[in-house]
Design a protein around this motif. Sequence first.
Motif, PDB file in Angstrom:
ATOM      1  N   PHE A  51      73.843  39.455  59.104  1.00  0.00           N
ATOM      2  CA  PHE A  51      75.186  39.931  59.469  1.00  0.00           C
ATOM      3  C   PHE A  51      76.104  40.126  58.257  1.00  0.00           C
ATOM      4  O   PHE A  51      77.255  40.496  58.419  1.00  0.00           O
ATOM      5  N   PHE A  93      80.012  36.456  56.218  1.00  0.00           N
ATOM      6  CA  PHE A  93      79.709  35.402  57.184  1.00  0.00           C
ATOM      7  C   PHE A  93      78.790  34.300  56.619  1.00  0.00           C
ATOM      8  O   PHE A  93      79.121  33.123  56.640  1.00  0.00           O
ATOM      9  N   PHE A 120      90.012  37.835  54.097  1.00  0.00           N
ATOM     10  CA  PHE A 120      88.643  38.087  54.522  1.00  0.00           C
ATOM     11  C   PHE A 120      88.135  39.454  54.068  1.00  0.00           C
ATOM     12  O   PHE A 120      88.888  40.309  53.627  1.00  0.00           O
ATOM     13  N   THR A 121      86.880  39.652  54.328  1.00  0.00           N
ATOM     14  CA  THR A 121      86.189  40.900  54.011  1.00  0.00           C
ATOM     15  C   THR A 121      86.653  42.064  54.899  1.00  0.00           C
ATOM     16  O   THR A 121      87.046  41.853  56.046  1.00  0.00           O
ATOM     17  N   ILE A 126      80.221  45.680  62.393  1.00  0.00           N
ATOM     18  CA  ILE A 126      79.715  45.306  63.713  1.00  0.00           C
ATOM     19  C   ILE A 126      79.767  46.433  64.743  1.00  0.00           C
ATOM     20  O   ILE A 126      78.814  46.664  65.456  1.00  0.00           O
ATOM     21  N   GLU A 140      84.892  41.152  62.580  1.00  0.00           N
ATOM     22  CA  GLU A 140      85.656  40.152  63.340  1.00  0.00           C
ATOM     23  C   GLU A 140      86.783  39.555  62.512  1.00  0.00           C
ATOM     24  O   GLU A 140      87.352  38.542  62.877  1.00  0.00           O
ATOM     25  N   LEU A 168      91.609  36.759  63.104  1.00  0.00           N
ATOM     26  CA  LEU A 168      90.296  37.199  63.553  1.00  0.00           C
ATOM     27  C   LEU A 168      90.503  38.042  64.798  1.00  0.00           C
ATOM     28  O   LEU A 168      91.466  37.821  65.540  1.00  0.00           O
ATOM     29  N   HIS A 237      82.974  36.222  70.729  1.00  0.00           N
ATOM     30  CA  HIS A 237      82.532  37.536  70.253  1.00  0.00           C
ATOM     31  C   HIS A 237      82.979  38.637  71.217  1.00  0.00           C
ATOM     32  O   HIS A 237      82.992  39.807  70.866  1.00  0.00           O
ATOM     33  N   MET A 260      86.950  25.625  56.550  1.00  0.00           N
ATOM     34  CA  MET A 260      87.110  27.004  56.047  1.00  0.00           C
ATOM     35  C   MET A 260      88.066  27.037  54.852  1.00  0.00           C
ATOM     36  O   MET A 260      87.863  27.765  53.889  1.00  0.00           O
ATOM     37  N   TRP A 270      81.205  30.779  55.349  1.00  0.00           N
ATOM     38  CA  TRP A 270      82.005  30.636  56.582  1.00  0.00           C
ATOM     39  C   TRP A 270      81.119  30.112  57.721  1.00  0.00           C
ATOM     40  O   TRP A 270      81.555  29.330  58.533  1.00  0.00           O
ATOM     41  N   HIS A 308      78.058  37.740  74.490  1.00  0.00           N
ATOM     42  CA  HIS A 308      78.409  38.961  75.231  1.00  0.00           C
ATOM     43  C   HIS A 308      78.778  38.725  76.691  1.00  0.00           C
ATOM     44  O   HIS A 308      77.983  38.167  77.454  1.00  0.00           O
ATOM     45  N   TYR A 332      72.454  32.424  65.684  1.00  0.00           N
ATOM     46  CA  TYR A 332      72.950  32.794  64.357  1.00  0.00           C
ATOM     47  C   TYR A 332      72.022  32.283  63.252  1.00  0.00           C
ATOM     48  O   TYR A 332      71.890  32.903  62.216  1.00  0.00           O
TER      49      TYR A 332
HETATM   50  C1  RET Z   1      83.224  37.351  57.875  1.00  0.00           C
HETATM   51  C2  RET Z   1      83.760  36.284  58.801  1.00  0.00           C
HETATM   52  C3  RET Z   1      83.288  36.109  60.090  1.00  0.00           C
HETATM   53  C4  RET Z   1      82.216  37.045  60.514  1.00  0.00           C
HETATM   54  C5  RET Z   1      81.487  37.073  61.604  1.00  0.00           C
HETATM   55  C6  RET Z   1      80.466  38.044  61.918  1.00  0.00           C
HETATM   56  C7  RET Z   1      80.095  39.099  60.952  1.00  0.00           C
HETATM   57  C8  RET Z   1      79.886  37.956  63.142  1.00  0.00           C
HETATM   58  C9  RET Z   1      78.890  38.816  63.699  1.00  0.00           C
HETATM   59  C10 RET Z   1      78.478  38.614  64.944  1.00  0.00           C
HETATM   60  C11 RET Z   1      77.514  39.376  65.665  1.00  0.00           C
HETATM   61  C12 RET Z   1      76.954  40.638  65.121  1.00  0.00           C
HETATM   62  C13 RET Z   1      77.147  38.904  66.883  1.00  0.00           C
HETATM   63  C14 RET Z   1      76.238  39.480  67.809  1.00  0.00           C
HETATM   64  O1  RET Z   1      76.046  38.960  68.884  1.00  0.00           O
HETATM   65  C15 RET Z   1      83.859  35.028  61.012  1.00  0.00           C
HETATM   66  C16 RET Z   1      82.830  33.962  61.339  1.00  0.00           C
HETATM   67  C17 RET Z   1      84.388  35.634  62.265  1.00  0.00           C
HETATM   68  C18 RET Z   1      85.053  34.309  60.392  1.00  0.00           C
HETATM   69  C19 RET Z   1      85.025  34.156  58.970  1.00  0.00           C
HETATM   70  C20 RET Z   1      84.848  35.456  58.257  1.00  0.00           C
END
Ligand code: RET
Length: 526
Positions: A51, A93, A120-121, A126, A140, A168, A237, A260, A270, A308, A332
């Motif tokens: 991810f 992540f 954050f990035t 996604i 996110e 977020l 999510h 964090m 993270w 989901h 994850y």
């Molecule tokens: C960068 C970042 C995050 C990224 C989360 C991501 C990239 C989640 C992807 C989830 C997926 C693809 C789920 C599928 O079911 C957090 C943890 C929100 C918070 C800290 C900063």
Amino acid sequence: MEIIFGQNKKEQLEPVQAKVTGSIPAWLQGTLLRNGPGMHTVGESKYNHWFDGLALLHSFSIRDGEVFYRSKYLQSDTYIANIEANRIVVSEFGTMAYPDPCKNIFSKAFSYLSHTIPDFTDNCLINIMKCGEDFYATTETNYIRKIDPQTLETLEKVDYRKYVAVNLATSHPHYDEAGNVLNMGTSVVDKGRTKYVIFKIPATVPDSKKKGKSPVKHAEVFCSISSRSLLSPSYYHSFGVTENYVVFLEQPFKLDILKMATAYMRGVSWASCMSFDREDKTYIHIIDQRTRKPVPTKFYTDPMVVFHHVNAYEEDGCVLFDVIAYEDSSLYQLFYLANLNKDFEEKSRLTSVPTLRRFAVPLHVDKDAEVGSNLVKVSSTTATALKEKDGHVYCQPEVLYEGLELPRINYAYNGKPYRYIFAAEVQWSPVPTKILKYDILTKSSLKWSEESCWPAEPLFVPTPGAKDEDDVPCRPSRDCGVQGPHRKSHCQLSIACVPEISAFGRQTEDNQGSTVILRYTENLNY
Ligand SMILES: CC1=C(/C=C/C(C)=C/C=C/C(C)=C/C=O)C(C)(C)CCC1
Ligand SMILES: [Fe+2]
């Protein structure tokens, strides 16, 4: 496998014609946009988690039975900073990174309690969100990136925080019939409160305000719910909506804000600041869209992890909602690239199979109802909601199906009674091998698979003017090319099977990469 997952994907800047097997119905026209990680190595540095990969945008332009594919890396600030430095300089992540000392655009990666959350990035990998006429790549964090859906060029960076106080936000917003967006985000330690914020982005902007204004600039807070805990809000999510309510699960899969805030100094990702508390409960919040307030009863269920929501609707005084749930957060874990190695299919196994669970939440709790009685009076489900001594209500789901993920529905039925779920079949391995059409009414399913094919999230595209929820009115030998006596099932599923996250993978013989195929699944085996 490692090669397929972790290998940097080449951009396909010039549209290339896809090989189409079967025939795509003439009415299926338009551009399908997809997003996902495409690059996991920059110079000598590698991301740890799937991810984390840099966002690669894909488009499939479908017209007159032909498909043209192209792809382009999202030119995020993150991408540009990484490429310039020739190493990973922005944290994702599963990877904590340290900025280039000369160009530290993302340097404020730690701070104190009032500004606990770092910058954050903007690697929006996604999903794709539509706001009015605009398209955004999303992740996110608080950043989204506008893109040109035709050329896949990257346009402006939008910081949600300028318009609504969220650090977020989900990548799975909902849309109403007019195209207005409803999304949720978390606001962390803001004015002494951590809360979940539901916000709206209008599809259109009034003429007087139009000049240079994108709808996102008109985002407004719809309502907010306090987090149970200031320093450990839930991770989520997606969320659910019905015609009158919003369904939000405050699950015991949580972010540890103190962890964090110190992650950068400690050199941890993270992801390491998230944990599942199997002793805790999952709180079910039902928010009334008319009053913008949560239904006051405390509803809860057992600890679970949901990524989901499938759909939700109201029936006989209850909110029924369907989710894909896990017993823990091991999903994850499996997507660390170190786990996606050669033995992955044998060794990388989920500790719980994702299950489709239906919950029924009674909207009006009778004060005189006996303690221990089931408040659900809906005959269509065996889900229960038991009244407890303290007035809390304990909800137990009906398990409808075991082994599915990436659920989609006919979106015209979002928030409404519905019957069909289109998903990827997932058993113990996180990589799906089949597409599934699940019929909630008959509890039966139809499946499609092909050797060496890894399908991704299936999308349902209704035939224009279709009457049934799953309808593709069949015009023999015209649309679907099937000759002879005609069963509707020949072309019942108009699934454009393309990637959700990363390219739709067909393992090539030399295992050197994945070919993108758009497959019209008329040959589903019913
Ligand atoms: C960068 C970042 C995050 C990224 C989360 C991501 C990239 C989640 C992807 C989830 C997926 C693809 C789920 C599928 O079911 C957090 C943890 C929100 C918070 C800290 C900063
Ligand atoms: Fe998702």
